[in-house]
Write an enzyme that holds these catalytic residues in place. Structure first.
Site, mmCIF file in Angstrom:
data_model
loop_
_atom_site.group_PDB
_atom_site.id
_atom_site.type_symbol
_atom_site.label_atom_id
_atom_site.label_comp_id
_atom_site.label_asym_id
_atom_site.label_seq_id
_atom_site.Cartn_x
_atom_site.Cartn_y
_atom_site.Cartn_z
ATOM 1 N N CYS A 162 0.807 -1.217 0.000
ATOM 2 C CA CYS A 162 0.000 0.000 0.000
ATOM 3 C C CYS A 162 0.842 1.270 0.000
ATOM 4 C CB CYS A 162 -0.988 -0.011 1.163
ATOM 5 S SG CYS A 162 -0.289 0.242 2.815
ATOM 6 N N ASP A 163 2.047 1.252 0.559
ATOM 7 C CA ASP A 163 2.902 2.440 0.552
ATOM 8 C C ASP A 163 3.112 2.973 -0.863
ATOM 9 O OD1 ASP A 163 3.370 0.503 2.578
ATOM 10 O OD2 ASP A 163 5.288 1.384 3.123
ATOM 11 N N ALA A 164 3.132 2.050 -1.822
ATOM 12 C CA ALA A 164 3.415 2.414 -3.209
ATOM 13 C C ALA A 164 2.402 3.414 -3.762
ATOM 14 C CB ALA A 164 3.431 1.167 -4.083
ATOM 15 N N LEU A 165 1.206 3.455 -3.172
ATOM 16 C CA LEU A 165 0.168 4.340 -3.686
ATOM 17 C C LEU A 165 0.442 5.807 -3.359
ATOM 18 C CD1 LEU A 165 -3.035 2.196 -3.074
ATOM 19 C CD2 LEU A 165 -1.645 2.408 -5.153
ATOM 20 N N PHE A 166 1.373 6.066 -2.480
ATOM 21 C CA PHE A 166 1.883 7.427 -2.297
ATOM 22 C C PHE A 166 3.074 7.676 -3.211
ATOM 23 C CE2 PHE A 166 4.920 10.431 -0.593
ATOM 24 C CZ PHE A 166 4.145 11.512 -0.189
#
Length: 307
Positions: A92-96
């Protein structure tokens, strides 16, 4: 965070010049890994500096790399630990880290192909990681069935990355567009949930549904939530009379963890799940989140460009 701080300086370009020196030192290139979202993040800064200075060399390497990715898209699946799995946004970090760069590139070039690619990948990740019942994102596949003291594991900073990323993407889109409405729908669901689970002290627990098991303050995830909620009020998508108290309480909590030397403490170290934080430990991503929160809180209460 530094770009946002630079924008608050009322004509003083000191920070912008410093950021420009960083870009120049790295030839305006993204970091080493072609597909990995973490290595795209600096492109957000490059694109903002391009907006200020209008120098095409600031965005050419990013544009070239993203063109290559579009024409050679990763064939990886989103399951964890499969071959080349982080070549797509399967955590989910990748979505930033990556989507706002694609959105900014779309905005400054007018080339919709960047937006279309980002939308397709963002939707795939959300379908995979978003828990519709809880309105939160799992960090990655490993946490789908994992429980921590009987609660589902939703990592505070991981969801903070997502929440802030949604804001950064929506900044680049027309408010009435179908793409904007897609992100706004996710954003509002998360905002409602985050409002409900804020701790009495003003921060958010490292395991968002496990307050009683994670009483230690944590400032990186919490700063992102303050940023995102304040952004929502400033942009007219959250009701001020409903959410302002949460922003104020959260900001006061964050400021209380800045030491007398000016260091933001209680930043959880690099990781992927709830853990530990200490008053004398910091990390640059925590500071960046804090600066971003301060930028929106400043606007909320009448600072530059405040509403």
């Amino acid at each position: 965070g530094m770009v946002k701080l630079a924008e608050m300086q009322d004509g003083n370009d000191t920070y912008f010049r410093w950021l420009k020196e960083i870009g120049t030192a790295h030839d305006w290139k993204l970091h080493d890994r072609l597909y990995h979202a973490d290595d795209h993040t600096v492109g957000q800064m490059y694109l903002e500096l391009y907006r200020k200075y209008g120098d095409r060399k600031m965005i050419q390497p990013t544009k070239k790399q993203f063109d290559h990715i579009m024409y050679h898209p990763s064939q990886s699946v989103l399951n964890w630990a499969t071959p080349f799995h982080q070549d797509r946004w399967n955590w989910c970090d990748a979505l930033f880290m990556s989507p706002p760069v694609w959105a900014k590139l779309y905005n400054v070039t007018g080339e919709k192909k960047y937006l279309d690619f980002m939308m397709e990948e963002f939707k795939a990740t959300t379908k995979f990681l978003f828990d519709k019942k809880e309105s939160l994102y799992y960090r990655d596949e490993r946490y789908f069935s994992k429980l921590d003291n009987g609660t589902k594991v939703f990592w505070a900073r991981g969801n903070g990355w997502v929440f802030a990323g949604l804001c950064n993407v929506m900044n680049e889109l027309e408010a009435g567009s179908k793409e904007y409405k897609y992100f706004l729908g996710i954003y509002k669901k998360m905002a409602k949930k985050l409002h409900e689970i804020q701790t009495p002290e003003g921060h958010w627990a490292m395991s968002l549904l496990g307050q009683e098991f994670y009483p230690t303050p944590e400032t990186s995830g919490s700063s992102f939530y303050v940023f995102g909620l304040a952004w929502g009020i400033n942009n007219g998508v959250l009701k001020r009379d409903v959410y302002e108290d949460a922003v104020v309480k959260g900001w006061k909590a964050m400021v209380s963890h800045v030491t007398k030397e000016g260091m933001l403490g209680y930043v959880q170290p690099i990781g992927a799940e709830p853990g530990q934080a200490w008053p004398d430990k910091t990390e640059v991503y925590g500071t960046g989140a804090f600066l971003s929160a301060g930028y929106e809180v400043y606007k909320l209460f009448g600072g530059a460009s405040g509403k």
